[in-house]
Design a protein around this motif. Structure first.
Motif, PDB file in Angstrom:
ATOM      1  N   HIS A 101       0.848  -1.183   0.000  1.00 57.05           N
ATOM      2  CA  HIS A 101       0.000   0.000   0.000  1.00 57.05           C
ATOM      3  C   HIS A 101       0.889   1.241   0.000  1.00 57.05           C
ATOM      4  CE1 HIS A 101      -3.738  -2.083   0.566  1.00 57.05           C
ATOM      5  NE2 HIS A 101      -3.201  -2.803   1.525  1.00 57.05           N
ATOM      6  N   ASP A 102       0.539   2.208  -0.809  1.00 60.45           N
ATOM      7  CA  ASP A 102       1.237   3.488  -0.855  1.00 60.45           C
ATOM      8  C   ASP A 102       0.346   4.501  -0.147  1.00 60.45           C
ATOM      9  OD1 ASP A 102       2.301   5.978  -1.506  1.00 60.45           O
ATOM     10  OD2 ASP A 102       2.842   5.363  -3.534  1.00 60.45           O
ATOM     11  N   ASP A 103       0.691   4.842   1.078  1.00 61.57           N
ATOM     12  CA  ASP A 103      -0.173   5.676   1.919  1.00 61.57           C
ATOM     13  C   ASP A 103      -0.518   7.022   1.283  1.00 61.57           C
ATOM     14  OD1 ASP A 103       1.336   4.520   5.008  1.00 61.57           O
ATOM     15  OD2 ASP A 103      -0.291   3.670   3.814  1.00 61.57           O
ATOM     16  N   LYS A 104       0.432   7.668   0.605  1.00 61.88           N
ATOM     17  CA  LYS A 104       0.155   8.967  -0.015  1.00 61.88           C
ATOM     18  C   LYS A 104      -0.878   8.818  -1.122  1.00 61.88           C
ATOM     19  CE  LYS A 104       4.671  10.962   0.936  1.00 61.88           C
ATOM     20  NZ  LYS A 104       5.919  11.456   0.365  1.00 61.88           N
ATOM     21  N   ARG A 105      -0.740   7.773  -1.901  1.00 61.17           N
ATOM     22  CA  ARG A 105      -1.679   7.564  -2.996  1.00 61.17           C
ATOM     23  C   ARG A 105      -3.054   7.186  -2.463  1.00 61.17           C
ATOM     24  NH1 ARG A 105       1.352   4.274  -7.611  1.00 61.17           N
ATOM     25  NH2 ARG A 105      -0.627   4.669  -8.609  1.00 61.17           N
ATOM     26  N   ILE A 106      -3.093   6.405  -1.408  1.00 59.00           N
ATOM     27  CA  ILE A 106      -4.369   6.034  -0.812  1.00 59.00           C
ATOM     28  C   ILE A 106      -5.053   7.268  -0.235  1.00 59.00           C
ATOM     29  CG2 ILE A 106      -5.434   4.761   1.101  1.00 59.00           C
ATOM     30  CD1 ILE A 106      -3.448   2.506   0.502  1.00 59.00           C
ATOM     31  N   ALA A 107      -4.287   8.140   0.389  1.00 58.64           N
ATOM     32  CA  ALA A 107      -4.856   9.376   0.938  1.00 58.64           C
ATOM     33  C   ALA A 107      -5.450  10.232  -0.178  1.00 58.64           C
ATOM     34  CB  ALA A 107      -3.798  10.152   1.713  1.00 58.64           C
ATOM     35  N   ALA A 108      -4.755  10.330  -1.306  1.00 62.63           N
ATOM     36  CA  ALA A 108      -5.267  11.105  -2.439  1.00 62.63           C
ATOM     37  C   ALA A 108      -6.548  10.486  -2.989  1.00 62.63           C
ATOM     38  CB  ALA A 108      -4.203  11.194  -3.533  1.00 62.63           C
ATOM     39  N   LEU A 109      -6.572   9.183  -3.097  1.00 64.48           N
ATOM     40  CA  LEU A 109      -7.758   8.488  -3.586  1.00 64.48           C
ATOM     41  C   LEU A 109      -8.927   8.696  -2.628  1.00 64.48           C
ATOM     42  CD1 LEU A 109      -9.058   6.567  -5.636  1.00 64.48           C
ATOM     43  CD2 LEU A 109      -8.177   4.664  -4.278  1.00 64.48           C
ATOM     44  N   THR A 110      -8.661   8.589  -1.348  1.00 59.34           N
ATOM     45  CA  THR A 110      -9.703   8.782  -0.346  1.00 59.34           C
ATOM     46  C   THR A 110     -10.265  10.195  -0.424  1.00 59.34           C
ATOM     47  OG1 THR A 110      -8.653   7.168   1.095  1.00 59.34           O
ATOM     48  CG2 THR A 110     -10.221   8.655   2.119  1.00 59.34           C
ATOM     49  N   SER A 111      -9.397  11.171  -0.594  1.00 61.77           N
ATOM     50  CA  SER A 111      -9.836  12.555  -0.715  1.00 61.77           C
ATOM     51  C   SER A 111     -10.712  12.743  -1.951  1.00 61.77           C
ATOM     52  CB  SER A 111      -8.625  13.478  -0.778  1.00 61.77           C
ATOM     53  OG  SER A 111      -9.025  14.801  -1.022  1.00 61.77           O
ATOM     54  N   ALA A 112     -10.310  12.156  -3.049  1.00 57.28           N
ATOM     55  CA  ALA A 112     -11.038  12.312  -4.306  1.00 57.28           C
ATOM     56  C   ALA A 112     -12.389  11.604  -4.292  1.00 57.28           C
ATOM     57  CB  ALA A 112     -10.194  11.775  -5.464  1.00 57.28           C
ATOM     58  N   THR A 113     -12.542  10.621  -3.431  1.00 57.16           N
ATOM     59  CA  THR A 113     -13.782   9.841  -3.405  1.00 57.16           C
ATOM     60  C   THR A 113     -14.630  10.157  -2.176  1.00 57.16           C
ATOM     61  OG1 THR A 113     -12.631   8.016  -2.315  1.00 57.16           O
ATOM     62  CG2 THR A 113     -12.787   7.936  -4.719  1.00 57.16           C
ATOM     63  N   ASN A 168     -20.843   4.316   0.390  1.00 62.04           N
ATOM     64  CA  ASN A 168     -19.969   3.170   0.687  1.00 62.04           C
ATOM     65  C   ASN A 168     -19.844   2.193  -0.471  1.00 62.04           C
ATOM     66  OD1 ASN A 168     -19.296   4.098   3.203  1.00 62.04           O
ATOM     67  ND2 ASN A 168     -20.818   2.865   4.277  1.00 62.04           N
ATOM     68  N   ASP A 169     -20.955   1.873  -1.122  1.00 64.09           N
ATOM     69  CA  ASP A 169     -20.905   0.917  -2.232  1.00 64.09           C
ATOM     70  C   ASP A 169     -20.052   1.438  -3.384  1.00 64.09           C
ATOM     71  OD1 ASP A 169     -22.488  -0.893  -0.861  1.00 64.09           O
ATOM     72  OD2 ASP A 169     -24.343  -0.305  -1.884  1.00 64.09           O
ATOM     73  N   ASP A 170     -20.234   2.712  -3.739  1.00 64.39           N
ATOM     74  CA  ASP A 170     -19.441   3.291  -4.821  1.00 64.39           C
ATOM     75  C   ASP A 170     -17.964   3.372  -4.439  1.00 64.39           C
ATOM     76  OD1 ASP A 170     -21.592   3.564  -6.535  1.00 64.39           O
ATOM     77  OD2 ASP A 170     -21.983   5.650  -5.965  1.00 64.39           O
ATOM     78  N   PHE A 171     -17.702   3.752  -3.198  1.00 65.80           N
ATOM     79  CA  PHE A 171     -16.314   3.814  -2.746  1.00 65.80           C
ATOM     80  C   PHE A 171     -15.664   2.437  -2.820  1.00 65.80           C
ATOM     81  CE2 PHE A 171     -13.040   3.504   0.525  1.00 65.80           C
ATOM     82  CZ  PHE A 171     -12.176   4.495   0.093  1.00 65.80           C
TER      83      PHE A 171
END
Length: 121
Positions: free
Chosen positions: A75-87, A92-95
């Motif tokens: 897992h790349d924490d920075k990329r996951i944070a960006a994805l979480t922000s964008a979504t 919940n289902d769409d996420f």
């Protein structure tokens, strides 16, 4: 890791035998996936190479991340944070679908890498 397909096969077998409703046979798993029992057997032995689509079906059935089949995916924490922000506005289902799609893409890349000769990796 010696062979990604051996790891995938072992993981399929582990998930199948630890099915919450009791041990799931290869035939039972094949029926749920709409495939032949000998295909499941050959996945488990590493004889057949499941596609990313097959692994996605398995992951959805067993309610696990597709990355469970790929121990080297980090897992790349920075990329996951960006994805979480964008979504952030998604339900919940769409996420969950966005996450599954990203994991699917990573799995497909890992399978493509495994197919390449070692000299081209």
């Amino acid at each position: 890791m010696a062979n990604i397909y051996n790891h995938i096969g072992e993981t399929i077998q582990r998930l199948r035998t630890n099915w919450p409703e009791g041990k799931l046979s290869q035939e039972g798993l094949a029926e749920k996936l709409g495939t032949a029992a000998n295909t499941v057997s050959r996945w488990e032995t590493g004889t057949y190479k499941p596609t990313a689509e097959d692994l996605d079906k398995l992951a959805r059935l067993f309610r696990v991340s597709i990355t469970v089949f790929f121990p080297d995916l980090q897992h790349d924490d920075k990329r996951i944070a960006a994805l979480t922000s964008a979504t952030g506005g998604l339900d919940n289902d769409d996420f969950e679908e966005v996450v599954r799609y990203a994991e699917f893409r990573k799995a497909r890349q890992a399978l493509e890498k495994a197919k390449r000769p070692k000299s081209k990796r």
